[in-house]
Enzyme design. Structure first.
Site, short mmCIF file in Angstrom:
data_model
loop_
_atom_site.label_atom_id
_atom_site.label_comp_id
_atom_site.label_asym_id
_atom_site.label_seq_id
_atom_site.Cartn_x
_atom_site.Cartn_y
_atom_site.Cartn_z
N SER A 111 0.81 -1.06 -0.13
CA SER A 111 -0.07 0.00 -0.06
C SER A 111 0.74 1.15 0.07
O SER A 111 1.92 1.34 0.55
CB SER A 111 -1.06 -0.04 1.31
N LYS A 163 -3.87 -7.48 2.90
CA LYS A 163 -4.06 -6.50 1.97
C LYS A 163 -5.46 -6.38 1.37
O LYS A 163 -6.13 -5.03 1.20
CB LYS A 163 -2.97 -6.47 0.81
N HIS A 166 -7.46 -4.53 4.01
CA HIS A 166 -7.08 -3.17 4.11
C HIS A 166 -7.71 -2.43 3.03
O HIS A 166 -8.30 -1.28 3.25
CB HIS A 166 -5.51 -3.09 3.68
N ASN A 167 -7.90 -2.83 1.55
CA ASN A 167 -8.55 -2.31 0.65
C ASN A 167 -10.06 -2.32 0.87
O ASN A 167 -10.79 -1.24 0.47
CB ASN A 167 -8.44 -2.94 -0.68
N GLU A 170 -10.43 0.53 3.20
CA GLU A 170 -10.32 1.78 2.36
C GLU A 170 -11.61 2.36 1.57
O GLU A 170 -11.92 3.34 1.65
CB GLU A 170 -9.03 1.43 1.28
#
Length: 290
Positions: A111, A163, A166-167, A170
């Site tokens: 990221s 990840k 995480h996205n 986001e």
């Protein structure tokens, strides 16, 4: 340390420069000759001393093909890192195939976007400890300075899983800011919407880098008049919601943010037509005709 780097686009190219600035030797390959240091994967492999480490930074759609070709020019004891946004479930089968050739595999969630060269990249990695330890000089150079920005999240697949989540987070954060923007913009009271976002950047509990970037966008276009509402998704949000369903985790915010992106692509929503029709039928509410 030496590193081969395959894929020198917006992320990969900046990673190459950050690593070189930290004193590492990076030999990069890209199918666009003007970006590449070498003419082929085979030439890149020849320029690297054994045991080699090669980082693949290409779109998920071509990652398997790229890694298959790369494995043909590598040897026992080498390591491949997939730093793209692959689906986590692809990692274990990929690692097994490489292990049959004696090649190690590490998956890395990365990221930082186009700002990573300057600010550093947050890294979430999965793989065997011996492989991760061997690559630590590269990870240290890529991550931001200080104690944060890196995690060995678990075995192969854990990096891309982290990840993915995480996205998904986001998606939710971005949409919360977006809804706040729309409400402020429609208010009869607030006359300085960009100024409100500036006021949030220090001292508030909602301050973040995403907020800073929204402030930057409003500086460039205060009413966002030049932008289309069409918003793409690259897969990670869908995979996050898939996992929420599989594990029965309530994920209201992230799911809603994902569906909002789908709604952004409809010029004329059939679902909302049905809602309007139902409101008219049961309540006699007015509808707008074309």
């Amino acid at each position: 340390m030496q590193l081969g780097l395959v894929g020198l686009g917006r992320m990969g190219g900046n990673m190459r420069e950050r690593l070189r600035a930290a004193g590492h030797e990076v030999i990069g390959y890209d199918n666009q000759a003007e970006l590449s240091d070498v003419a082929s994967l085979a030439e890149m492999a020849k320029k690297l001393d054994a045991p080699r480490a090669v980082w693949v930074m290409v779109p998920a759609a071509v990652t398997d093909e790229t890694i298959t070709k790369l494995a043909e020019v590598l040897d026992t004891g080498d390591i491949i890192v997939d730093g793209g946004n692959s689906r986590f479930s692809d990692d274990a089968p990929r690692a097994e195939r490489l292990n049959e050739r004696g090649i190690g595999y590490v998956d890395a969630g990365v990221s930082g976007g186009v700002w990573g060269r300057q600010n550093g990249y947050a890294l979430m990695v999965g793989g065997a400890k011996e492989h991760v330890d061997r690559l630590m000089p590269i990870f240290e150079a890529l991550k931001p300075a200080g104690e944060f920005g890196f995690v060995h999240a678990g075995p192969v697949g854990a990096g891309h899983y982290a990840k993915m989540v995480h996205n998904g987070v986001e998606y939710g954060l971005m949409h919360a800011y977006a809804e706040g923007y729309e409400l402020l913009a429609k208010s009869e009271l607030v006359t300085d919407v960009p100024g409100v976002f500036k006021s949030w950047r220090e001292g508030t509990v909602v301050r973040s880098w995403l907020l800073d970037l929204l402030d930057r966008a409003l500086d460039e276009d205060p009413k966002l008049a030049e932008l289309s509402p069409y918003t793409e998704d690259t897969g990670e949000g869908r995979w996050t919601v898939d996992e929420a369903v599989r594990l029965a985790v309530p994920m209201n915010v992230i799911a809603a943010a994902l569906f909002a992106r789908f709604a952004s692509r409809q010029d004329d929503s059939p679902a909302m037509k049905a809602v309007a029709a139902l409101r008219q039928q049961f309540g006699g509410h007015a509808v707008r005709k074309r």
